[in-house]
Design a protein around this motif. Structure first.
Motif, PDB file in Angstrom:
ATOM      1  N   PRO A  85       0.822  -1.218   0.000  1.00  0.00           N
ATOM      2  CA  PRO A  85       0.000   0.000   0.000  1.00  0.00           C
ATOM      3  C   PRO A  85       0.857   1.269   0.000  1.00  0.00           C
ATOM      4  CG  PRO A  85      -0.865  -1.602   1.573  1.00  0.00           C
ATOM      5  CD  PRO A  85       0.449  -2.141   1.106  1.00  0.00           C
ATOM      6  N   GLU A  86       2.005   1.218   0.671  1.00  0.00           N
ATOM      7  CA  GLU A  86       2.893   2.387   0.686  1.00  0.00           C
ATOM      8  C   GLU A  86       3.430   2.689  -0.703  1.00  0.00           C
ATOM      9  OE1 GLU A  86       2.416   0.656   4.568  1.00  0.00           O
ATOM     10  OE2 GLU A  86       3.187  -0.241   2.702  1.00  0.00           O
ATOM     11  N   ARG A  87       3.760   1.634  -1.450  1.00  0.00           N
ATOM     12  CA  ARG A  87       4.246   1.827  -2.816  1.00  0.00           C
ATOM     13  C   ARG A  87       3.152   2.424  -3.697  1.00  0.00           C
ATOM     14  NH1 ARG A  87       8.926   2.497  -4.725  1.00  0.00           N
ATOM     15  NH2 ARG A  87       9.687   0.642  -3.590  1.00  0.00           N
ATOM     16  N   TRP A 138      -2.286   1.163 -14.455  1.00  0.00           N
ATOM     17  CA  TRP A 138      -1.163   1.356 -15.387  1.00  0.00           C
ATOM     18  C   TRP A 138       0.113   1.698 -14.617  1.00  0.00           C
ATOM     19  CZ3 TRP A 138       1.991   5.580 -16.543  1.00  0.00           C
ATOM     20  CH2 TRP A 138       2.784   5.432 -17.673  1.00  0.00           C
ATOM     21  N   LEU A 139       0.017   2.548 -13.600  1.00  0.00           N
ATOM     22  CA  LEU A 139       1.189   2.910 -12.794  1.00  0.00           C
ATOM     23  C   LEU A 139       1.781   1.691 -12.109  1.00  0.00           C
ATOM     24  CD1 LEU A 139      -0.074   6.217 -11.125  1.00  0.00           C
ATOM     25  CD2 LEU A 139       1.758   6.014 -12.816  1.00  0.00           C
ATOM     26  N   ILE A 140       0.920   0.844 -11.578  1.00  0.00           N
ATOM     27  CA  ILE A 140       1.396  -0.365 -10.901  1.00  0.00           C
ATOM     28  C   ILE A 140       2.085  -1.289 -11.899  1.00  0.00           C
ATOM     29  CG2 ILE A 140       0.650  -2.455  -9.685  1.00  0.00           C
ATOM     30  CD1 ILE A 140      -1.565  -0.737  -8.398  1.00  0.00           C
ATOM     31  N   GLN A 141       1.490  -1.439 -13.075  1.00  0.00           N
ATOM     32  CA  GLN A 141       2.092  -2.297 -14.104  1.00  0.00           C
ATOM     33  C   GLN A 141       3.458  -1.767 -14.526  1.00  0.00           C
ATOM     34  OE1 GLN A 141      -0.762  -2.531 -17.279  1.00  0.00           O
ATOM     35  NE2 GLN A 141      -2.340  -3.430 -15.973  1.00  0.00           N
ATOM     36  N   ARG A 196       1.959  -9.471  -6.795  1.00  0.00           N
ATOM     37  CA  ARG A 196       0.940  -9.540  -5.751  1.00  0.00           C
ATOM     38  C   ARG A 196       0.726  -8.151  -5.164  1.00  0.00           C
ATOM     39  NH1 ARG A 196       3.141 -14.855  -2.408  1.00  0.00           N
ATOM     40  NH2 ARG A 196       2.813 -16.391  -4.080  1.00  0.00           N
ATOM     41  N   ILE A 197      -0.515  -7.746  -5.090  1.00  0.00           N
ATOM     42  CA  ILE A 197      -0.875  -6.461  -4.497  1.00  0.00           C
ATOM     43  C   ILE A 197      -1.384  -6.732  -3.084  1.00  0.00           C
ATOM     44  CG2 ILE A 197      -2.323  -4.412  -4.684  1.00  0.00           C
ATOM     45  CD1 ILE A 197      -2.395  -4.887  -7.685  1.00  0.00           C
ATOM     46  N   GLU A 198      -0.703  -6.202  -2.098  1.00  0.00           N
ATOM     47  CA  GLU A 198      -1.090  -6.450  -0.711  1.00  0.00           C
ATOM     48  C   GLU A 198      -2.512  -5.939  -0.456  1.00  0.00           C
ATOM     49  OE1 GLU A 198       1.646  -4.873   2.071  1.00  0.00           O
ATOM     50  OE2 GLU A 198       3.225  -6.329   1.617  1.00  0.00           O
ATOM     51  N   GLY A 199      -3.304  -6.768   0.206  1.00  0.00           N
ATOM     52  CA  GLY A 199      -4.657  -6.367   0.507  1.00  0.00           C
ATOM     53  C   GLY A 199      -5.625  -6.617  -0.608  1.00  0.00           C
ATOM     54  N   LEU A 228       3.176   6.000  -5.748  1.00  0.00           N
ATOM     55  CA  LEU A 228       2.881   6.148  -7.169  1.00  0.00           C
ATOM     56  C   LEU A 228       1.760   7.158  -7.382  1.00  0.00           C
ATOM     57  CD1 LEU A 228       3.022   2.388  -8.232  1.00  0.00           C
ATOM     58  CD2 LEU A 228       4.750   4.145  -8.666  1.00  0.00           C
ATOM     59  N   ARG A 229       0.768   7.120  -6.518  1.00  0.00           N
ATOM     60  CA  ARG A 229      -0.332   8.093  -6.632  1.00  0.00           C
ATOM     61  C   ARG A 229       0.174   9.520  -6.474  1.00  0.00           C
ATOM     62  NH1 ARG A 229      -4.239   4.859  -2.471  1.00  0.00           N
ATOM     63  NH2 ARG A 229      -5.286   3.452  -3.963  1.00  0.00           N
ATOM     64  N   GLN A 230       1.028   9.733  -5.479  1.00  0.00           N
ATOM     65  CA  GLN A 230       1.513  11.090  -5.218  1.00  0.00           C
ATOM     66  C   GLN A 230       2.444  11.570  -6.338  1.00  0.00           C
ATOM     67  OE1 GLN A 230       0.182  13.021  -2.974  1.00  0.00           O
ATOM     68  NE2 GLN A 230      -1.087  11.280  -2.321  1.00  0.00           N
ATOM     69  N   GLN A 231       3.229  10.665  -6.907  1.00  0.00           N
ATOM     70  CA  GLN A 231       4.068  11.044  -8.039  1.00  0.00           C
ATOM     71  C   GLN A 231       3.211  11.481  -9.220  1.00  0.00           C
ATOM     72  OE1 GLN A 231       6.432   7.508  -8.610  1.00  0.00           O
ATOM     73  NE2 GLN A 231       7.949   8.097  -7.072  1.00  0.00           N
TER      74      GLN A 231
END
Length: 322
Positions: free
Chosen positions: A22-24, A47-50, A315-318, A28-31
């Motif tokens: 979640p921190e990552r 897309w950012l996560i990918q 894997r995306i936590e949560g 990415l959201r803030q960037q």
């Protein structure tokens, strides 16, 4: 060679997992917010996560292959970090040297301290180095365009015709009436001259010759005559955008106008129109070859990335999805 050796490892031999915390995701959201002024929507966030996962895969694979060990950019960065952090004094200098420890010694000590892990500049360097390695064009293209079948070059030329199309061109003559000389009478005099040209059937050669000598048929045009075969862009450079757009659509073989420019008004005779055409391969062969080389390199990169994605689990936590 590195790419082929790396891909030669079977999937059964490799098990890799990337965990997106979640921190990552928040980072990415803030960037995204910094660059766009807003938070990403769900599609943009995916897309950012990918993209992050892809870069992380490439970075870890590059390190696993040892691409960072001999890269001079990485070594330079590590030595710089050692000096910035004040750790260079702890590294012994080479015997007889008065300039302090060498870059190689600083680089080696930095690795021992783990400074190469997590450095964003080094990470970017490794990701790009890995992309370059995987983009390596097929051997077919390394002998220059002569080593590529003509059919392949012609096919690329036709598929990307917009890059290699010669623009439509026109050949015209024009009579100019100066706004500075004629003032408020400009438009009336231009229309009167147009009627005379048409009624007396004055050909452009006679009209432009008389105008160049300062006769009543027109005023001297300081920029000179337009190029022999002008594209719309050629005309824009001399007469302006509106004149060029109008001139390209004029009928052939008659006087037309008046057409305005920044200088005044123009009466135009269109001699001929040459439609746009695809340039022959012989004239653009080198550019076509370079374009085909880049295209195949990108295809090779994407195909290799597809194979890479099958070797990693994201894997995306949560979340119950991967």
């Amino acid at each position: 060679f590195l790419g082929d050796a790396w891909l030669g490892v079977s999937q059964d031999q490799v098990s890799r997992v990337l965990t997106v915390s979640p921190e990552r995701i928040e980072q990415l959201r803030q960037q995204w917010r910094v660059t766009s002024g807003r938070l990403p929507d769900s599609r943009e966030e995916d897309w950012l996560i990918q993209q992050w996962a892809e870069d992380e895969m490439l970075y870890r694979e590059a390190v696993a292959l040892g691409l960072d060990l001999d890269d001079p950019g990485v070594c330079y960065r590590l030595a710089l970090n050692m000096r910035f952090l004040g750790l260079a004094e702890d590294v012994p200098s080479e015997e007889g040297s008065s300039e302090g420890p060498s870059r190689g010694a600083l680089c080696q000590r930095a690795r021992e301290l783990g400074l190469h892990r997590g450095d964003p500049v080094i990470r970017r360097q490794m990701v790009e180095l890995m992309r370059l390695t995987l983009r390596d064009a097929p051997a077919l293209l390394r002998g220059g365009s002569q080593g590529v079948p003509r059919e392949a070059l012609q096919d690329y030329l036709e598929r990307h015709g917009d890059r290699f199309t010669e623009p439509a061109r026109i050949r015209l003559s024009q009579l100019f009436l100066s706004r500075a000389r004629r003032g408020d009478e400009l438009e009336e005099e231009a229309n009167r001259l147009l009627q005379r040209l048409r009624s007396e059937e004055i050909p452009p050669s006679s009209a432009t010759e008389a105008a160049s000598m300062g006769s009543p048929l027109g005023d001297p045009f300081l920029p000179g005559p337009p190029p022999d075969a002008s594209s719309q862009r050629d005309l824009e450079r001399v007469f302006g955008r509106e004149f060029a757009r109008t001139a390209m659509g004029l009928p052939e073989g008659q006087w037309s106008g008046p057409i305005a420019s920044g200088f005044g008004l123009h009466l135009v005779w269109l001699h001929e129109r040459r439609p746009e055409r695809l340039r022959p391969l012989e004239r653009v062969e080198e550019n076509v070859y370079l374009g085909l080389q880049r295209e195949r390199a990108e295809q090779r990169l994407e195909q290799t990335l597809d194979r890479l994605r099958t070797r990693w689990e994201v894997r995306i936590e949560g979340s119950s999805t991967t």
